[in-house]
Write a protein that holds these residues in place. Structure first.
Motif, PDB file in Angstrom:
ATOM      1  N   GLY A   1       0.789  -1.220   0.000  1.00 37.73           N
ATOM      2  CA  GLY A   1       0.000   0.000   0.000  1.00 37.73           C
ATOM      3  C   GLY A   1       0.824   1.275   0.000  1.00 37.73           C
ATOM      4  O   GLY A   1       0.263   2.382   0.046  1.00 37.73           O
ATOM      5  N   HIS A   2       2.125   1.149  -0.057  1.00 34.87           N
ATOM      6  CA  HIS A   2       3.000   2.334  -0.053  1.00 34.87           C
ATOM      7  C   HIS A   2       2.795   3.107  -1.358  1.00 34.87           C
ATOM      8  O   HIS A   2       2.692   2.514  -2.428  1.00 34.87           O
ATOM      9  CB  HIS A   2       4.458   1.887   0.079  1.00 34.87           C
ATOM     10  N   PRO A   3       2.755   4.447  -1.318  1.00 38.20           N
ATOM     11  CA  PRO A   3       2.555   5.243  -2.541  1.00 38.20           C
ATOM     12  C   PRO A   3       3.585   4.922  -3.634  1.00 38.20           C
ATOM     13  O   PRO A   3       3.248   4.911  -4.828  1.00 38.20           O
ATOM     14  CB  PRO A   3       2.683   6.688  -2.061  1.00 38.20           C
ATOM     15  N   ALA A   4       4.830   4.630  -3.230  1.00 39.20           N
ATOM     16  CA  ALA A   4       5.862   4.346  -4.227  1.00 39.20           C
ATOM     17  C   ALA A   4       5.614   3.033  -4.952  1.00 39.20           C
ATOM     18  O   ALA A   4       6.125   2.827  -6.055  1.00 39.20           O
ATOM     19  CB  ALA A   4       7.234   4.312  -3.553  1.00 39.20           C
ATOM     20  N   ALA A   5       4.828   2.137  -4.355  1.00 46.76           N
ATOM     21  CA  ALA A   5       4.573   0.842  -4.972  1.00 46.76           C
ATOM     22  C   ALA A   5       3.719   0.949  -6.222  1.00 46.76           C
ATOM     23  O   ALA A   5       3.577  -0.031  -6.973  1.00 46.76           O
ATOM     24  CB  ALA A   5       3.905  -0.094  -3.957  1.00 46.76           C
ATOM     25  N   ARG A   6       3.157   2.164  -6.475  1.00 44.17           N
ATOM     26  CA  ARG A   6       2.353   2.344  -7.695  1.00 44.17           C
ATOM     27  C   ARG A   6       3.221   2.377  -8.940  1.00 44.17           C
ATOM     28  O   ARG A   6       2.723   2.258 -10.057  1.00 44.17           O
ATOM     29  CB  ARG A   6       1.532   3.623  -7.584  1.00 44.17           C
ATOM     30  N   HIS A   7       4.531   2.524  -8.773  1.00 44.47           N
ATOM     31  CA  HIS A   7       5.450   2.638  -9.917  1.00 44.47           C
ATOM     32  C   HIS A   7       6.223   1.323 -10.096  1.00 44.47           C
ATOM     33  O   HIS A   7       6.486   0.605  -9.141  1.00 44.47           O
ATOM     34  CB  HIS A   7       6.423   3.790  -9.696  1.00 44.47           C
ATOM     35  N   ASP A   8       6.586   1.050 -11.370  1.00 44.02           N
ATOM     36  CA  ASP A   8       7.363  -0.161 -11.657  1.00 44.02           C
ATOM     37  C   ASP A   8       8.780  -0.051 -11.120  1.00 44.02           C
ATOM     38  O   ASP A   8       9.375  -1.046 -10.707  1.00 44.02           O
ATOM     39  CB  ASP A   8       7.405  -0.422 -13.171  1.00 44.02           C
ATOM     40  N   LYS A   9       9.340   1.171 -11.159  1.00 38.85           N
ATOM     41  CA  LYS A   9      10.662   1.435 -10.603  1.00 38.85           C
ATOM     42  C   LYS A   9      10.541   2.568  -9.601  1.00 38.85           C
ATOM     43  O   LYS A   9       9.718   3.473  -9.769  1.00 38.85           O
ATOM     44  CB  LYS A   9      11.663   1.823 -11.695  1.00 38.85           C
TER      45      LYS A   9
ATOM     46  N   HIS B   1      25.807  -7.554   3.410  1.00 40.35           N
ATOM     47  CA  HIS B   1      24.466  -7.106   3.015  1.00 40.35           C
ATOM     48  C   HIS B   1      24.091  -5.823   3.748  1.00 40.35           C
ATOM     49  O   HIS B   1      23.587  -4.862   3.132  1.00 40.35           O
ATOM     50  CB  HIS B   1      23.444  -8.205   3.313  1.00 40.35           C
ATOM     51  N   PHE B   2      24.329  -5.772   5.031  1.00 38.83           N
ATOM     52  CA  PHE B   2      24.008  -4.596   5.834  1.00 38.83           C
ATOM     53  C   PHE B   2      24.690  -3.355   5.267  1.00 38.83           C
ATOM     54  O   PHE B   2      24.053  -2.323   5.028  1.00 38.83           O
ATOM     55  CB  PHE B   2      24.443  -4.836   7.282  1.00 38.83           C
ATOM     56  N   ASP B   3      25.995  -3.461   5.028  1.00 33.12           N
ATOM     57  CA  ASP B   3      26.756  -2.296   4.561  1.00 33.12           C
ATOM     58  C   ASP B   3      26.317  -1.851   3.169  1.00 33.12           C
ATOM     59  O   ASP B   3      26.245  -0.651   2.884  1.00 33.12           O
ATOM     60  CB  ASP B   3      28.248  -2.623   4.545  1.00 33.12           C
ATOM     61  N   LYS B   4      26.003  -2.800   2.298  1.00 36.11           N
ATOM     62  CA  LYS B   4      25.604  -2.420   0.942  1.00 36.11           C
ATOM     63  C   LYS B   4      24.269  -1.697   0.928  1.00 36.11           C
ATOM     64  O   LYS B   4      24.072  -0.740   0.169  1.00 36.11           O
ATOM     65  CB  LYS B   4      25.544  -3.663   0.043  1.00 36.11           C
ATOM     66  N   VAL B   5      23.339  -2.141   1.762  1.00 35.29           N
ATOM     67  CA  VAL B   5      22.031  -1.485   1.810  1.00 35.29           C
ATOM     68  C   VAL B   5      22.159  -0.072   2.387  1.00 35.29           C
ATOM     69  O   VAL B   5      21.613   0.892   1.831  1.00 35.29           O
ATOM     70  CB  VAL B   5      21.032  -2.326   2.628  1.00 35.29           C
ATOM     71  N   VAL B   6      22.880   0.067   3.475  1.00 40.05           N
ATOM     72  CA  VAL B   6      23.062   1.387   4.080  1.00 40.05           C
ATOM     73  C   VAL B   6      23.796   2.315   3.118  1.00 40.05           C
ATOM     74  O   VAL B   6      23.424   3.493   2.954  1.00 40.05           O
ATOM     75  CB  VAL B   6      23.828   1.260   5.410  1.00 40.05           C
ATOM     76  N   THR B   7      24.818   1.809   2.432  1.00 31.89           N
ATOM     77  CA  THR B   7      25.560   2.629   1.467  1.00 31.89           C
ATOM     78  C   THR B   7      24.664   3.061   0.319  1.00 31.89           C
ATOM     79  O   THR B   7      24.753   4.203  -0.163  1.00 31.89           O
ATOM     80  CB  THR B   7      26.762   1.838   0.927  1.00 31.89           C
ATOM     81  N   ALA B   8      23.791   2.179  -0.157  1.00 30.92           N
ATOM     82  CA  ALA B   8      22.875   2.519  -1.248  1.00 30.92           C
ATOM     83  C   ALA B   8      21.958   3.668  -0.847  1.00 30.92           C
ATOM     84  O   ALA B   8      21.683   4.581  -1.649  1.00 30.92           O
ATOM     85  CB  ALA B   8      22.055   1.294  -1.648  1.00 30.92           C
TER      86      ALA B   8
ATOM     87  N   ILE C   1      15.017  -0.692  -8.697  1.00 30.07           N
ATOM     88  CA  ILE C   1      15.550   0.564  -8.182  1.00 30.07           C
ATOM     89  C   ILE C   1      16.119   1.385  -9.336  1.00 30.07           C
ATOM     90  O   ILE C   1      16.848   0.860 -10.188  1.00 30.07           O
ATOM     91  CB  ILE C   1      16.636   0.294  -7.131  1.00 30.07           C
ATOM     92  N   GLU C   2      15.791   2.664  -9.348  1.00 25.34           N
ATOM     93  CA  GLU C   2      16.354   3.565 -10.359  1.00 25.34           C
ATOM     94  C   GLU C   2      17.775   3.979  -9.975  1.00 25.34           C
ATOM     95  O   GLU C   2      18.136   3.974  -8.802  1.00 25.34           O
ATOM     96  CB  GLU C   2      15.475   4.813 -10.485  1.00 25.34           C
ATOM     97  N   GLY C   3      18.550   4.343 -10.982  1.00 27.98           N
ATOM     98  CA  GLY C   3      19.896   4.841 -10.718  1.00 27.98           C
ATOM     99  C   GLY C   3      20.888   3.737 -10.438  1.00 27.98           C
ATOM    100  O   GLY C   3      20.842   2.663 -11.037  1.00 27.98           O
ATOM    101  N   ASN C   4      21.791   3.990  -9.502  1.00 29.40           N
ATOM    102  CA  ASN C   4      22.818   3.008  -9.153  1.00 29.40           C
ATOM    103  C   ASN C   4      22.193   1.876  -8.334  1.00 29.40           C
ATOM    104  O   ASN C   4      21.764   2.089  -7.200  1.00 29.40           O
ATOM    105  CB  ASN C   4      23.940   3.671  -8.346  1.00 29.40           C
ATOM    106  N   VAL C   5      22.151   0.718  -8.952  1.00 29.72           N
ATOM    107  CA  VAL C   5      21.513  -0.428  -8.306  1.00 29.72           C
ATOM    108  C   VAL C   5      22.560  -1.199  -7.497  1.00 29.72           C
ATOM    109  O   VAL C   5      23.576  -1.638  -8.055  1.00 29.72           O
ATOM    110  CB  VAL C   5      20.860  -1.362  -9.340  1.00 29.72           C
ATOM    111  N   PRO C   6      22.370  -1.373  -6.200  1.00 25.52           N
ATOM    112  CA  PRO C   6      23.334  -2.174  -5.427  1.00 25.52           C
ATOM    113  C   PRO C   6      23.312  -3.630  -5.874  1.00 25.52           C
ATOM    114  O   PRO C   6      22.264  -4.158  -6.266  1.00 25.52           O
ATOM    115  CB  PRO C   6      22.842  -2.025  -3.984  1.00 25.52           C
ATOM    116  N   ILE C   7      24.465  -4.257  -5.838  1.00 25.71           N
ATOM    117  CA  ILE C   7      24.623  -5.626  -6.316  1.00 25.71           C
ATOM    118  C   ILE C   7      24.904  -6.557  -5.142  1.00 25.71           C
ATOM    119  O   ILE C   7      25.747  -6.265  -4.291  1.00 25.71           O
ATOM    120  CB  ILE C   7      25.771  -5.741  -7.340  1.00 25.71           C
TER     121      ILE C   7
END
Length: 301
Positions: free
Chosen positions: A174-182, A204-211, A261-267
């Motif tokens: 139900g999040h407003p951002a979920a209305r978009h594909d990206k 994983h923790f560090d990559k998410v926070v860095t993103a 995710i738009e832009g730089n996608v974490p891997i």
């Protein structure tokens, strides 16, 4: 006494004739007779009665025959068993994996293909978080592990990066951002970020926070989840959002939405790790088949 002496003895006993026995095993009759005499000398008693038309077992020969008749077959079985072990076709291997690694299609495929190629090798599987897997590997309770960790501190561990997978955002449906594909991560700046503890999965923790920081905001850490599967459930409870490796989109839950995710996608990198001093042939075969399936260069740590 050598195995060839047993074979010569059995040939004479079965043929009842030195000449026919010699022809059967492919040596001359005089050398065969000498080998049997040597055997009798070593045992200390006659094994055959020499008769005009051949040879008959003595009472001692019959007793000897009853014991050694299975020796050649046992020797062949021992040879085949040793050869199978030398090829890594028997034995056991203990493999660990993280919950997210299990969703990567290549991991179950590696398990399936290895079991088919080496049905005589007992494979034991164990799911745990990255920290537990590394500890089990170092303490020799596991032989190899699949985990999402770019490096393992300390010597003695070899690490192979076998795949790189983009992360996706998981947010309440139900999040407003979920209305978009990206979505842009900046659109989630006001939401709590749900993660597993850094001690459980530091990469994983560090990559998410860095993103999040790269997207221009400092994430607000919310509910701590014991494992990635719990992250999805907490998101469904509308406690916040998170980023997970794309294969985890297979984990469907009511109330969540996965978005690119738009832009730089974490891997998220999936790695195979094992002790570099492990000489198990079964492990070598497992590693070789895993790397061949992914065709990725290895990284030594």
């Amino acid at each position: 006494m050598e195995l060839r002496h047993i074979r010569y003895f059995l040939a004479v006993a079965r043929e009842g004739n030195f000449t026919r026995a010699a022809a059967r095993i492919g040596i001359g009759q005089p050398p065969l007779s000498q080998q049997i005499r040597d055997l009798e000398t070593e045992i200390g008693t006659a094994l055959f009665h020499r008769v005009p038309h051949g040879a008959e077992l003595t009472e001692a020969g019959s007793a000897f025959y009853d014991v050694v008749v299975q020796f050649p077959d046992l020797a062949e079985r021992a040879i085949r068993a040793a050869q199978r072990a030398g090829r890594g076709e028997v034995g056991s291997i203990r493999v660990g994996f993280t919950a997210s690694a299990a969703f990567s299609p290549s991991v179950p495929r590696v398990f399936r293909d290895f079991r088919r190629a080496y049905p005589g090798v007992e494979m034991t599987l164990e799911e745990a978080n990255s920290a537990q897997l590394v500890a089990s590997l170092r303490e020799e309770r596991l032989d190899a592990v699949f985990l999402r960790q770019d490096a393992i501190a300390g010597d003695g561990i070899r690490l192979h990066v076998i795949s790189s997978e983009p992360m996706v955002a998981v947010l309440p449906a139900g999040h407003p951002a979920a209305r978009h594909d990206k979505i842009s991560l900046a659109d989630l700046r006001d939401d709590a970020l749900i993660l597993t503890p850094r001690a459980v999965g530091p990469t994983h923790f560090d990559k998410v926070v860095t993103a999040c920081r790269d997207a221009g905001f400092e994430p607000q850490l919310g509910q701590i989840a014991p494992q990635l599967g719990s992250v999805i459930n907490f998101v469904a409870a509308e406690l916040g959002f998170s980023l997970v490796p794309k294969p985890m989109t297979q984990l469907q839950a009511n109330g969540v939405a996965y978005r690119e995710i738009e832009g730089n996608v974490p891997i998220a990198q999936l790695s195979l790790a094992y002790r570099s001093n492990d000489i198990s042939i079964a492990l070598r075969n497992f590693v070789s088949r895993t790397l061949a399936a992914h065709r990725k260069p290895d990284i030594d740590r």
